[in-house]
Design a protein around this motif. Sequence first.
Motif, short mmCIF file in Angstrom:
data_model
loop_
_atom_site.label_atom_id
_atom_site.label_comp_id
_atom_site.label_asym_id
_atom_site.label_seq_id
_atom_site.Cartn_x
_atom_site.Cartn_y
_atom_site.Cartn_z
N ARG A 111 0.82 -1.21 0.00
CA ARG A 111 0.00 0.00 0.00
C ARG A 111 0.86 1.27 0.00
NH1 ARG A 111 -5.32 -1.10 1.16
NH2 ARG A 111 -5.72 -3.23 1.91
N SER A 112 0.29 2.31 -0.61
CA SER A 112 0.97 3.61 -0.67
C SER A 112 -0.07 4.71 -0.64
CB SER A 112 1.80 3.70 -1.96
OG SER A 112 2.28 5.00 -2.18
N THR A 125 2.70 11.23 3.71
CA THR A 125 2.94 10.04 2.91
C THR A 125 2.94 8.84 3.83
OG1 THR A 125 5.35 10.29 3.13
CG2 THR A 125 4.33 11.21 1.14
N THR A 172 3.45 4.28 3.56
CA THR A 172 3.60 3.04 2.81
C THR A 172 3.58 1.86 3.76
OG1 THR A 172 6.01 3.10 2.90
CG2 THR A 172 4.97 4.15 1.00
N GLY A 199 9.58 1.75 1.38
CA GLY A 199 9.34 3.05 1.98
C GLY A 199 10.11 4.22 1.42
N GLU A 221 9.79 7.62 0.39
CA GLU A 221 8.80 8.69 0.54
C GLU A 221 9.48 10.05 0.55
OE1 GLU A 221 6.39 7.84 3.99
OE2 GLU A 221 6.68 5.68 3.70
N ALA A 231 5.35 8.80 -2.96
CA ALA A 231 5.67 7.60 -2.19
C ALA A 231 5.69 6.39 -3.11
CB ALA A 231 4.66 7.39 -1.07
N ASP A 232 6.72 5.55 -2.97
CA ASP A 232 6.79 4.24 -3.61
C ASP A 232 6.84 3.22 -2.49
OD1 ASP A 232 7.03 5.35 -6.21
OD2 ASP A 232 9.16 5.70 -5.84
N ALA A 233 5.87 2.33 -2.44
CA ALA A 233 5.84 1.36 -1.35
C ALA A 233 7.08 0.48 -1.36
CB ALA A 233 4.58 0.51 -1.44
#
Length: 422
Positions: free
Chosen positions: A141-142, A157, A159, A196, A198, A211-213
Amino acid sequence: MRHQIRFGAIVATATLALTGLATASPATAVVGSPDNARAIVKTGFALNATGFGTLVSGGQVPASSDNTAYTAIGCTVRAGVTRSNYEAQVEVPGLGTISGVRTRTWTEKKGPVVSSYATHSIAEVLIAESALGSLSIEGVRSMSRAFHTGTSFKTETDTSVARIILTPAGGAPQELEIPTPGQPLEIPGLARITVGNEVSAKILDGVRATADAINIRVFPSDTLAKVAHTATKIQKGAPFGTFRGYSAGTRARGLGETVKSGRTPLSLMPCKGTNGKELTKAVARVDLGGQIIVRGVDTNQKARQAKGIGTGYELANIAKVNLGDGALVINAIVAKANVTRKGDSLVRNATGTTVGSIVVNGEATSFPDSGVIEIPGLVKIQQKIVRRIKNGISVIALRLTLLDGSGAVVDLGMAEFQVRRG
């Protein structure tokens, strides 16, 4: 420090990693919902929100590979706008299979607080199996949020990853410890997982949050995958409306499965314009699969707005194109899209779109009245492809269609611009 998993010595643990970077105070750090975005109201802010499931680069990734479940609110001054996308299952070249892929973006106004939201969730990422086994990442999730509280800009943000399951070839599934930010998890021969990523930052007249999870380096395919990406932006000061547009030197389709041939270099018009300043981007050389060499490529864009008016342009310029080792040489290609909106009046044109010279096998040539030049067995050339689009205009200076049986199409000099009222 890097976590490294060794086959035959796997410690099974069950953990939940929830990482976040929130610059908002606890009083305002509340995740919203698209259900709150039903009322369409105009705000004094320019809002953006995007999200997608995966973006894969490197290795032998096909040029046709695209973002999964991509959704965007490109630019709006209105709260109450919602977008969503869902894909049940997708085969992603260079990564594997992803399931339950959902992106939601929306803008919202609650009291004095104006927000731009993007959320993304993936039920499972199953990395393509190798001789060493398979790897499953579940519950990814993000979330990104950029907002104004009524007195100041803030961002949030967040993640999370629920669990990571490794199934060695011929072995039983094992649950792995979820890595922490800055400490990747590496499974030799399969993948390296970083969680994480972010970022929150100030921008002109506002803030942005991304954000990239997870980021996954897949060793067998030598690819890098960005997974569960969200991004939002909010800026103040859009007295007339919003802008949308781009300029680029080249774009190619059909040159080969592994040729990366998107719009290059690509400049995107900022949502609220450039405050009357010209922005430029340039590359010295673009090699389109060894078949076409493009030199001296640059883009230029400029837009401004005030009460009652919005105006600007997108421009792409190419110094020289060489096809077939000198069989075709084209010089000084320019594409320009001009738009001015004043009140309800819209003026749009391609003035400034030109081609300097075309040389075929050492001899200068020019376009006939049809606007098309065809060199048998080599290429068909079309000039000045212009389309009127909603709120603006789209321009392609030259289009090359290769006649070598591939059907490849190369666009040279692209400009598109729109001016929308708020």
